[in-house]
Design an enzyme around this catalytic site. Sequence first.
Site, PDB file in Angstrom:
ATOM      1  CB  CYS A   1       8.740   1.764 -53.404  1.00  0.00           C
ATOM      2  SG  CYS A   1       9.652   2.726 -54.633  1.00  0.00           S
TER       3      CYS A   1
ATOM      4  CG  ASP B   1      12.952  -2.643 -56.721  1.00  0.00           C
ATOM      5  OD1 ASP B   1      13.264  -3.823 -57.006  1.00  0.00           O
ATOM      6  OD2 ASP B   1      13.001  -2.188 -55.568  1.00  0.00           O
TER       7      ASP B   1
ATOM      8  CB  CYS C   1       9.530   1.169 -59.185  1.00  0.00           C
ATOM      9  SG  CYS C   1      10.976   1.698 -58.218  1.00  0.00           S
TER      10      CYS C   1
ATOM     11  NE  ARG D   1      13.477  -5.571 -54.723  1.00  0.00           N
ATOM     12  CZ  ARG D   1      13.390  -5.036 -53.496  1.00  0.00           C
ATOM     13  NH1 ARG D   1      13.464  -5.812 -52.441  1.00  0.00           N
ATOM     14  NH2 ARG D   1      13.238  -3.731 -53.346  1.00  0.00           N
TER      15      ARG D   1
ATOM     16  CG  HIS E   1       7.874  -1.802 -55.781  1.00  0.00           C
ATOM     17  ND1 HIS E   1       8.745  -2.188 -54.793  1.00  0.00           N
ATOM     18  CD2 HIS E   1       8.487  -0.782 -56.436  1.00  0.00           C
ATOM     19  CE1 HIS E   1       9.837  -1.447 -54.859  1.00  0.00           C
ATOM     20  NE2 HIS E   1       9.710  -0.578 -55.839  1.00  0.00           N
TER      21      HIS E   1
END
Length: 216
Positions: free
Chosen positions: A101, A44, A42, A46, A98
Amino acid sequence: MASPTELLESNRRWSEAVRAQDPGFFARLSKQQTPRYLWIGCSDSRVPANQILGIDPGEVFVHRNISNLVLHSDMNCLSVMQFAVDVLKVEHIMVTGHYGCGGVGAALEGKRLGLIDNWLRYIGDTIERHRPMLGTVAPGFRHDRLCELNVIEQVANACHTTIVRDAWERGQPLTVHAWCYGLSDGRIHDLGMDITRFDGLPEGYAQALANLSAAA
Ligand code: CO
């Protein structure tokens, strides 16, 4: 928040620290990359592949998009996969979702966010496919369960690409894995779906779903 100037300064310090530890590091890497893994994850912020795996630049080839989707019409993802498999000859593809998400959550809640709704619509298909199973999950865990289901579906998609099928047909060692990362503890959860040949996909897919049901 660091300014762009401070980020450049941070980069300079990092480069110096790496070279202090291993003077030949960048010279070596600049000549050739030989990663063994392709990470499809992803976007993302993080979930950065190298940091999570604790490995250096040069060790993992990376494709990231919102909610780690592997779509048969996405030339970007397919091109990354083709180069990684055919040219770099990676031996492992890890589709890594994750928990928590945001894209998966938006699809689950039917939130309207704009253009991205069309991208996330593919997760809507996964919701339809697994609606009975999702119905058995307590509402508080449904989002995380859908994150896992999304990974399983994307692994199946990856296995169905001509890229992966052709590699298997010519006997190239290649395994596709289903992983899901926990933001709260930094640990990757292995969904137990490691596909090494095309005819192993139905069994691997069924087993991964059975693992989820057992854990529910
Ligand atoms: Co995400």
